[in-house]
Motif scaffolding. Sequence first.
Motif, PDB file in Angstrom:
ATOM      1  N   ILE A   1       0.830  -1.195   0.000  1.00 42.00           N
ATOM      2  CA  ILE A   1       0.000   0.000   0.000  1.00 42.00           C
ATOM      3  C   ILE A   1       0.870   1.252   0.000  1.00 42.00           C
ATOM      4  O   ILE A   1       0.622   2.209  -0.730  1.00 42.00           O
ATOM      5  CB  ILE A   1      -0.947   0.014   1.211  1.00 42.00           C
ATOM      6  N   LYS A   2       1.913   1.225   0.832  1.00 45.18           N
ATOM      7  CA  LYS A   2       2.777   2.388   0.983  1.00 45.18           C
ATOM      8  C   LYS A   2       4.191   1.929   1.304  1.00 45.18           C
ATOM      9  O   LYS A   2       4.391   0.972   2.057  1.00 45.18           O
ATOM     10  CB  LYS A   2       2.236   3.278   2.104  1.00 45.18           C
ATOM     11  N   MET A   3       5.186   2.634   0.746  1.00 38.83           N
ATOM     12  CA  MET A   3       6.581   2.328   1.018  1.00 38.83           C
ATOM     13  C   MET A   3       7.312   3.645   1.203  1.00 38.83           C
ATOM     14  O   MET A   3       7.159   4.559   0.388  1.00 38.83           O
ATOM     15  CB  MET A   3       7.176   1.554  -0.165  1.00 38.83           C
ATOM     16  N   SER A   4       8.074   3.778   2.302  1.00 38.64           N
ATOM     17  CA  SER A   4       8.811   5.014   2.534  1.00 38.64           C
ATOM     18  C   SER A   4      10.170   4.682   3.123  1.00 38.64           C
ATOM     19  O   SER A   4      10.365   3.633   3.718  1.00 38.64           O
ATOM     20  CB  SER A   4       8.032   5.932   3.475  1.00 38.64           C
ATOM     21  N   GLU A   5      11.111   5.624   2.944  1.00 40.14           N
ATOM     22  CA  GLU A   5      12.451   5.447   3.501  1.00 40.14           C
ATOM     23  C   GLU A   5      12.835   6.674   4.303  1.00 40.14           C
ATOM     24  O   GLU A   5      12.348   7.771   4.054  1.00 40.14           O
ATOM     25  CB  GLU A   5      13.475   5.184   2.401  1.00 40.14           C
ATOM     26  N   SER A   6      13.691   6.464   5.272  1.00 38.74           N
ATOM     27  CA  SER A   6      14.228   7.579   6.051  1.00 38.74           C
ATOM     28  C   SER A   6      15.716   7.393   6.178  1.00 38.74           C
ATOM     29  O   SER A   6      16.227   6.282   6.126  1.00 38.74           O
ATOM     30  CB  SER A   6      13.576   7.635   7.430  1.00 38.74           C
ATOM     31  N   ARG A   7      16.413   8.489   6.323  1.00 37.98           N
ATOM     32  CA  ARG A   7      17.863   8.443   6.478  1.00 37.98           C
ATOM     33  C   ARG A   7      18.265   9.228   7.679  1.00 37.98           C
ATOM     34  O   ARG A   7      17.662  10.130   8.086  1.00 37.98           O
ATOM     35  CB  ARG A   7      18.558   9.035   5.260  1.00 37.98           C
TER      36      ARG A   7
END
Length: 72
Positions: free
Chosen positions: A66-72
């Motif tokens: 449904i949703k895919m996100s990345e953080s750094r």
Amino acid sequence: MEKSLVSAICKQVYRRFPEMEGRQPRVKAQGEEQVLLIFSAKVASESGHSIEKTVRVVANSGGKIIKMSESR
């Protein structure tokens, strides 16, 4: 969630984020219909520093992302 569905989601994540290859996600239920998979890895930045990178994936019980996100 079934192992086959988790591995199918993992393959999609590995394709989009190759640095997560081989990392096993933490799986958390998000209500009855959704699941949250969290991938984490340490990667080197352009300046050479090590940073923690996290990819969060929300998928339904059928294995559709449904949703895919990345953080750094």
